[in-house]
Write an enzyme that holds these catalytic residues in place. Structure first.
Site, mmCIF file in Angstrom:
data_model
loop_
_atom_site.group_PDB
_atom_site.id
_atom_site.type_symbol
_atom_site.label_atom_id
_atom_site.label_comp_id
_atom_site.label_asym_id
_atom_site.label_seq_id
_atom_site.Cartn_x
_atom_site.Cartn_y
_atom_site.Cartn_z
ATOM 1 N N ALA A 14 0.859 -1.185 0.000
ATOM 2 C CA ALA A 14 0.000 0.000 0.000
ATOM 3 C C ALA A 14 0.897 1.237 0.000
ATOM 4 O O ALA A 14 1.598 1.493 0.971
ATOM 5 C CB ALA A 14 -0.909 0.001 1.226
ATOM 6 N N VAL A 19 9.689 4.917 -1.615
ATOM 7 C CA VAL A 19 10.011 3.675 -0.900
ATOM 8 C C VAL A 19 9.202 2.512 -1.449
ATOM 9 O O VAL A 19 9.741 1.429 -1.708
ATOM 10 C CB VAL A 19 9.776 3.838 0.616
ATOM 11 C CG1 VAL A 19 9.956 2.499 1.334
ATOM 12 C CG2 VAL A 19 10.729 4.875 1.186
ATOM 13 N N ALA A 21 7.810 2.151 -4.408
ATOM 14 C CA ALA A 21 8.257 1.805 -5.761
ATOM 15 C C ALA A 21 9.575 1.031 -5.720
ATOM 16 O O ALA A 21 9.760 0.048 -6.456
ATOM 17 C CB ALA A 21 8.403 3.068 -6.607
ATOM 18 N N GLU A 196 11.682 16.898 2.946
ATOM 19 C CA GLU A 196 10.344 16.916 2.402
ATOM 20 C C GLU A 196 10.015 18.343 1.977
ATOM 21 O O GLU A 196 10.765 19.275 2.262
ATOM 22 C CB GLU A 196 9.342 16.435 3.461
ATOM 23 C CG GLU A 196 9.619 15.043 3.997
ATOM 24 C CD GLU A 196 9.397 13.959 2.955
ATOM 25 O OE1 GLU A 196 8.656 14.208 1.981
ATOM 26 O OE2 GLU A 196 9.969 12.858 3.116
ATOM 27 N N LYS A 211 11.709 8.319 16.095
ATOM 28 C CA LYS A 211 12.579 7.137 16.076
ATOM 29 C C LYS A 211 13.095 6.812 17.472
ATOM 30 O O LYS A 211 13.148 5.641 17.873
ATOM 31 C CB LYS A 211 13.748 7.380 15.118
ATOM 32 C CG LYS A 211 13.318 7.593 13.674
ATOM 33 C CD LYS A 211 14.475 8.097 12.817
ATOM 34 C CE LYS A 211 14.041 8.412 11.405
ATOM 35 N NZ LYS A 211 15.128 9.026 10.604
ATOM 36 N N GLY A 308 16.160 7.338 2.601
ATOM 37 C CA GLY A 308 16.313 7.105 1.176
ATOM 38 C C GLY A 308 15.573 5.864 0.735
ATOM 39 O O GLY A 308 15.321 4.936 1.519
#
Length: 434
Positions: A14, A19, A21, A196, A211, A308
């Site tokens: 989904a 990422v 792709a 972004e 994180k 990345g």
């Protein structure tokens, strides 16, 4: 187990951003080796994204398309749903919850969602007997989740710290190397695609805080508590501060710390000055580095690309393989009912040395007045005066503060700022010994 290992693991994705792709590409390109490591065939059977007509450079022949990502969670021919949509709630959370409720395991890179709802989702996965895997959510290509959860399980961990955000590290590195100021380097980072469209989450320390909250829960066995993370970003850091750090033998890094203290778990993200001969000071550009202190193993360093498409997709596929092998473990290392609710250690009680830059009105006796304010709060310092300030009747003072309680230093700073009404040029950076 033999019956399980003979069945194809059927995967749905989904979200087909960078990422998603790349995950499709790797699953296709390395299907044979992935299946070999998984011990059984792994097949991508369905995908979903906002636009079917968008050219992503992917060959989706033989792969079903779903306009609604929730449909992936309902399919009988799907075993694992990879949620690569992003966002702390909304569609992403709905997809994860629906997949879990349908008895499907989930792989996600969604740190924001887990930081806010990690304990809740872990409980749902546990109750439904499925796996919720998130290696890609923390430091992408660095397998830090597996290292802390599995590799270091024999250790009592006391501290986890490091560079959790590559964008901020790139900006601070470029400022150091070029002498340019923050806004100019930020614009460059945006042009290069390191941020972004809205860089707030990166430069204000929020991404690192997400994180850190997950890694802290995993390292110490407590419920996820993002609200307990004290967060400061790097917007206020200037070329002046970078230059003084160099002069004093330091580098400025945005670091996250999760550590046990006598009054609870302290989770914090903020700029730090670290001695330039330390390992963490030498981590440059978009790279991440995380150090874990264990009772038996000592300090372990985990270094690599923390963001990345390639590194993140690599982590997603590692989780798919773990699920294929049937290596299910509790989301945060322990069953949810064994996780404790952590008490937040008070940041204001922390003691360390500090770098302080403050703007003051240039008038007779001002230095004596500032010294008296510091002394009244039991704060001692060395003084360096920086006169190159482009405002009339103003000057900048730069201090190295000897070890002091943060609460007392903040009181002194407030008094100085109130005298001069110049908070925008007040910067405090903690000096940490690593």
């Amino acid at each position: 187990m033999d019956e399980l290992m003979s069945k194809t693991l059927r995967v749905a994705i989904a979200g087909l951003g960078t990422v998603g792709a790349e995950t499709v590409r790797l699953l296709t390109k390395r299907r044979t080796i992935i299946s070999s490591h998984a011990g059984r065939p792994v097949a991508l059977v369905a995908v979903s994204a906002n636009s079917k007509s968008k050219d992503r450079g992917l060959d989706l022949n033989g792969i079903d398309w779903a306009d609604d990502p929730l449909a992936l969670a309902m399919r009988d021919d799907v075993d694992v749903v990879c949620e690569l949509i992003g966002g702390s709630d909304g569609v992403a959370k709905n997809v994860v919850e629906a997949a879990i409720a349908s008895g499907k395991s989930v792989v996600t890179a969604n740190k924001a969602m887990l930081a806010h709802y990690g304990t809740e989702l872990a409980s749902k996965a546990e109750n439904c007997g499925v796996i919720l895997a998130y290696e890609a959510a923390v430091a992408a290509g660095i397998p830090i989740i597996r290292a802390v959860r599995d590799g270091l399980v024999a250790n009592e961990l006391s501290r986890v710290y490091g560079i959790f955000n590559g964008t901020s590290n790139y900006i601070l590195t470029a400022m150091h190397e070029s002498g340019r100021d923050f806004n100019e380097v930020l614009a460059e980072a945006q042009e290069l695609g390191y941020t972004e469209g809205d860089p707030t989450c990166d430069i204000d320390g929020i991404d690192a805080g997400y994180k850190l909250s997950l890694l802290s829960a995993l390292a110490f066995g407590h419920t996820v508590d993002f609200k307990a993370v004290d967060i400061e970003g790097i917007r206020s850091i200037s070329a002046i501060d970078i230059a003084y750090a160099e002069k004093f033998g330091y580098r400025i890094k945005l670091l996250g710390f999760a550590e046990k203290t006598n009054d609870g778990i302290r989770q914090r993200v903020h700029p730090c000055m670290v001695a330039k001969d330390t390992l963490i000071a030498k981590v440059e550009g978009v790279f991440n580095a995380i150090i874990v202190d264990g009772e038996s193993v000592g300090a372990t360093l985990h270094y690599g690309r923390g963001a990345g498409a390639g590194p993140t997709a690599s982590a997603v596929i590692s989780d798919i393989i773990e699920i294929a092998l049937g290596r299910g473990t509790p989301v945060f290392g322990l069953p949810v009912d064994k996780l404790f609710v952590s008490q937040k250690a008070r940041q204001e009680l922390m003691r360390c040395r500090y770098y302080l830059r403050v703007g003051v009105i240039d008038r007779p006796g001002v230095l004596t007045h500032v010294r008296n304010i510091m002394s009244n709060q039991d704060v001692s310092m060395d003084l360096f005066i920086h006169n190159d300030y482009n405002q009339r009747e103003r000057m900048l003072l730069v201090f190295i503060i000897h070890e002091a309680e943060e609460k007392l230093l903040r009181k002194a700073i407030t008094e100085i700022v109130n005298l001069n009404d110049d908070q925008k040029v007040t910067v405090m950076i903690r000096i940490v010994d690593l």
